[in-house]
Design an enzyme around this catalytic site. Structure first.
Site, PDB file in Angstrom:
ATOM      1  N   THR A  93       0.818  -1.215   0.000  1.00  0.00           N
ATOM      2  CA  THR A  93       0.000   0.000   0.000  1.00  0.00           C
ATOM      3  C   THR A  93       0.853   1.268   0.000  1.00  0.00           C
ATOM      4  O   THR A  93       1.864   1.345   0.683  1.00  0.00           O
ATOM      5  CB  THR A  93      -0.902  -0.021   1.249  1.00  0.00           C
ATOM      6  OG1 THR A  93      -1.680  -1.204   1.210  1.00  0.00           O
ATOM      7  CG2 THR A  93      -1.806   1.192   1.296  1.00  0.00           C
ATOM      8  N   GLY A 109       2.771  -3.074   8.288  1.00  0.00           N
ATOM      9  CA  GLY A 109       3.065  -3.420   9.681  1.00  0.00           C
ATOM     10  C   GLY A 109       4.515  -3.830   9.842  1.00  0.00           C
ATOM     11  O   GLY A 109       5.159  -4.289   8.891  1.00  0.00           O
ATOM     12  N   GLU A 144      -6.657  -4.980   3.136  1.00  0.00           N
ATOM     13  CA  GLU A 144      -6.746  -6.073   2.163  1.00  0.00           C
ATOM     14  C   GLU A 144      -7.921  -5.880   1.215  1.00  0.00           C
ATOM     15  O   GLU A 144      -8.650  -6.803   0.902  1.00  0.00           O
ATOM     16  CB  GLU A 144      -6.853  -7.440   2.854  1.00  0.00           C
ATOM     17  CG  GLU A 144      -5.762  -7.751   3.861  1.00  0.00           C
ATOM     18  CD  GLU A 144      -4.362  -7.489   3.347  1.00  0.00           C
ATOM     19  OE1 GLU A 144      -4.152  -7.575   2.128  1.00  0.00           O
ATOM     20  OE2 GLU A 144      -3.492  -7.184   4.169  1.00  0.00           O
TER      21      GLU A 144
END
Lengths: 620, 620
Positions: B154, B193, B437
């Site tokens: 992303t 993350g 997602e």
């Protein structure tokens, strides 16, 4: 940052220069934004005063909310107390008074991020429920902050059902005192704001006992902390209830009372009094004791419910014209997400609702002010109607607006989920409004009578031998739906009447008419079953409703940015990296993230990561 | 606390002894809770293994979540890293391996409160998309934690629309390297993350350029921090993106690349390869690059979506039988709130959905495992179906479950709003699943083709001269509704088929049948318009649906507590003051609140309150 070739985002200079994708939206407004702002404010003079208050507050660094998203609950509380104390000074400096025209804009300008809000409710309770003598004693003390007040109604085991409160106040004729007790854990006061750490006094609602007889709940002024050193008074246990989804700045508290004695004069006695010999005298309806809550319920709609929805719409709509994602047509630039019908269908009905409820709120305020004047004259005729309307609208508007803010948050995708977008705190704050001052389902049931289909069902059930109370319970799901529909209908009707009166303002009337239609059609589109069920609407008509509804989205989309600009929120007030006036969402997200305490050195590397990576952990 | 007469709540001894209001609910279960637990686990042996893992984790103080609601983002991150490192030791100690039967229960036992989750995605990407040689090199390094991996897909300006990613990887034939760059601010990697503070390596998705030609997005392994001292590598800017609604324990990060060079061998090349001379070779579908996401999308349903809903149902239903509020009949004790139809209508459909989606998940897992085996054999036939199904179900289930958790939270009134209830963190966590997602609206549109009424509208629009892409956009609101309905239909069908197969387990089959009916009827009751519109259902039939639906609530209410007990969450796992097995909600809220850091001395009194109350503020 010097690593990047494109210098425009390495220097921060881009902030303040409006993103062309947002600028272009403002060039095609079908109406005057400034005039619409004045309409919302109730006149150009009101706009001027509001802006002056906002300027004064926002230019004072003590009131800054810049670090809000990075602070702990303790830091938020301390900052809120500091602001509340500083506010007294500021008001004096600016010549603002509690009765002046500026007062109502202060809370909005502070975005509610200030302590002692319950102090105001404490004062309001005394003004409404106290005798002239009590008012003369307590209001000056409160006004001069010689004490800090709170309002202790809700208990650990009892919220909306006030009759169930368990705290007791027993009158002792010998000493002319009330003795207050928390008889069991569920009777502990729980949630009152300002009570956890700040308040010295509070209005405690308790079951009044005189000579062994219970007279129901009544309000009592109780001192809980020393005015000298702030230590808890004898018999008092109090503290903070800990972390919540929001309101970190408020010290919501708990309170246990063990044989706490207060003088007879501390029972608020405008409407009910216990004479020295224990005689109980009532003037007017007992229901007047709920009036503080009715009044709070109406007053919170503007600040706690409409403002968050308007802010969320502002953020989501501005972001939706600077965010580009995917392509509407091959070969073209990626499209603004607001050009997608699915995105319009998320955010534009929320915008319409924000306008609709703004006008509903005007209507309710007027009604309430009329009722309040009557009650001051001890005419209680309007009380039941005010109670029913405040309950139903509080529930309907808070539910609708909370769902609206959540939709706006989700409509901003991942960035909406960052606290820096401002949307999470708007959501968690407005969510509370669905719960406090009366749980919504129960409130709606209070509005839900005389409704034909469920009335018929009720009748059938009772005739078939089901007891009346069971019958009522078996219809409540449908009754709640009916009450919501009824309030929605009044909101639509009021919006339409407001639009009619705008005939001298042609440009504004036209777009308001579109919003009113969208609000009404969205109500139908979201509840097609109810309309189709009774044949009230045919399937063919419903197709027309759907078609008109979807067509309206495309029309309103063109004015979406001017419509949120008219709410006139400053960047500091929005406190959003996504929703600023200049539309520089990505740059602002990046700059704000760098200020986060999570970008300071962490001991985690030396303690855990280094031994792991260097394989020097104690032998596995 | 010694101030109180009722000693039972002053000593904490009441905790652990079951509240009689909850105990009575367990005496009337219509089925064996233990057998239902085994059914959900997939057999008694699975239940045994799961409980052993839970015991081992929960008895280890390093994994405690006791202070979770009081910690700052930094403290949460540090604790999560500590737990992740300790987990390696624990696994060795317990003899658990990544391929062992215990592995899948570890994450659930930790409630996801652990770092390095993206390290697993990093490894999975390499296993799926890497050549045998790459797997042989990187997987052992990752397994032994000689590096910490992340997954950088992303970007600040690009989420679901992967083709729009802007990071570039240009092949330099001279040096046999790829040169990676972040050409503008919207191309910055954002959200991954473990990347903000922990990771040393990451898989970067970038547009591949060879000899000036763009070949679309491909995955590259990039080192971002030194393995020696953890400093950022040359050309790399990275940090933490700051506070979010949840996931305080995860260091979601940003990443800027400036002429970062990596060897040719670092492009993951199971399916696509750049030869030394720049020749681009593809084996299989380019869509395989999305397969990691498809796989993640399915794997998260159980842990990130179903578990939170099941926990929320457990908390809300247990609390709803210990909370008493108002009276159903005059003169009686206040009623358990679960006895109100309105409360049943809130929580019981969520319980039915939790069971329905548990079985849907079983079905999807099986389908996915089959697909995965085929893909390993380079047969890509199932890829489009897997993509469509994973998209649609991910969107439908996350939306449904998120709404469900929110309903449970609100159904607990004010106490649900306290972090100590456990519900706010369940809500903010599951809310993220609607966003990451793949944004849900877009996913649903990927599922929404061949649907007759909108298909007809599409046709009309195209014939009337509207261009195909505009026509599609004008139908998307309806297409999304259709896709949701389609997935809901499959979920109902699968639930019904599962119930049929339970014929050897009569008691369980009966209650599962009721839940299946409630799930199906709730779907109709919530969408009456769609069913009435086409005359598919008559108004009279709809009245029957409503009646059956409301009747079922009363039936399932009797088994509500045993049905949530069967989910078999420990108190430590729920981490909820409201939802513990013993039902001592008020006592636990009170005890936990006292541990809050907000009950430590605050400097606010000396600094601000004392000068205010003593009137010693600098002269106003």
């Amino acid at each position: 940052m010097a690593l990047l070739e494109t210098s425009k985002y390495s220097q921060g200079s881009v902030l303040g220069s409006v993103n062309p994708d947002l600028a272009s939206e403002r060039q095609t407004a079908s109406f005057s934004v400034e005039k619409l702002t004045a309409l919302l404010d109730g006149g150009v003079e009101q706009t001027r005063i509001r802006r002056a208050v906002v300027d004064a507050i926002e230019s004072d660094p003590v009131f800054s909310r810049e670090n809000q998203y990075f602070q702990t609950q303790n830091e938020r509380y301390e900052a809120a107390v500091k602001k509340a104390v500083h506010l007294q000074k500021k008001m004096h400096e600016m010549g603002w008074t509690e009765n002046g025209p500026e007062y109502k804009y202060i809370y909005r300008a502070l975005s509610g991020d200030v302590a002692f809000l319950l102090h105001r409710v404490f004062m309001r309770s005394i003004s409404m429920l106290g005798s002239d003598k009590q008012i003369a004693k307590w209001i000056p003390l409160a006004t001069q902050h010689k004490l800090i007040g709170s309002y202790a109604q809700t208990e650990l085991g009892h919220g909306t059902y006030l009759q169930g409160l368990e705290t007791t106040a027993v009158f002792d004729t010998a000493t002319q005192e009330f003795i207050l007790n928390t008889p069991k854990i569920s009777a502990m006061k729980w949630w009152p704001g300002d009570m956890g750490r700040s308040a010295t006094h509070t209005v405690v609602f308790a079951q009044l006992y005189v000579h062994g007889k219970c007279y129901g709940i009544h309000p009592f002024i109780v001192q809980i902390r020393s005015l000298q050193d702030h230590s808890l008074c004898p018999g008092v246990t109090a503290g903070d209830i800990g972390p919540k989804m929001n309101f970190e700045h408020i010290d919501n508290g708990y309170l246990l009372l063990k044989n706490v004695r207060i003088p007879r004069e501390n029972m608020l006695s405008k409407f009910c009094e216990v004479r020295p010999d224990g005689t109980y005298v009532r003037q007017g309806s007992q229901k007047i004791n709920y009036f503080t809550m009715t009044s709070v319920r109406i007053s919170l709609i503007a600040d706690e419910v409409l403002t968050p929805l308007m802010k969320a719409c502002t953020i989501a709509i501005r972001y939706s014209v600077v965010r580009r994602q995917s392509k509407l047509k091959p070969g073209e630039q990626e499209a603004k997400i607001l050009d997608y019908q699915t995105q319009q269908e998320k955010v534009l009905p929320q915008l319409a609702a924000a306008y609709a409820f703004h006008f509903t709120n005007d209507y309710l305020q007027e009604l309430f002010n009329r009722g309040y004047r009557e009650i001051q004259r001890k005419n209680f005729d309007m009380l039941p109607e005010l109670h029913a309307l405040s309950s139903g609208f509080k529930a309907m508007i808070t539910q609708h607006c909370t769902a609206g803010v959540e939709i706006c948050l989700r409509a901003c995708g991942g960035h909406g989920y960052s606290l820096l977008s401002g949307l999470p705190s708007l959501y968690t704050k407005i969510l509370a409004s669905c719960i406090y001052e009366g749980e919504n389902t129960i409130l709606l049931l209070q509005t839900a009578r005389l409704i034909s289909s469920t009335a018929a069902k009720l009748q059938d059930l009772i005739q078939s031998g089901v007891k009346k109370h069971d019958a009522w319970n078996q219809c409540t799901v449908q009754l709640v739906q009916a009450a919501k529909a009824h309030c929605h209908y009044i909101a639509v009707k009021n919006f339409a009447e407001t639009v009619e009166k705008l005939e001298t303002k042609a440009g504004i009337q036209k777009i308001m008419k579109h919003l009113c239609d969208l609000f009404a059609l969205h109500g139908i589109f979201s509840n097609t079953g109810a309309f189709l069920h009774d044949g009230y609407t045919s399937a063919a008509q419903m197709d027309m409703v759907t078609a008109s509804y979807l067509d309206l989205l495309a029309v309103i989309r063109k004015d979406a940015v001017p419509l949120v600009d008219a709410f006139d929120f400053t960047d500091k007030s929005l406190n959003s990296a996504l929703g600023s006036y200049d539309g520089q969402a990505y740059q602002r997200l990046y700059e704000w993230a760098q200020k986060s305490p999570t970008n300071q050195m962490s001991p985690a590397y030396e303690r855990y990561l280094k031994p792991l990576l260097h394989n020097t952990l104690s032998k596995l």
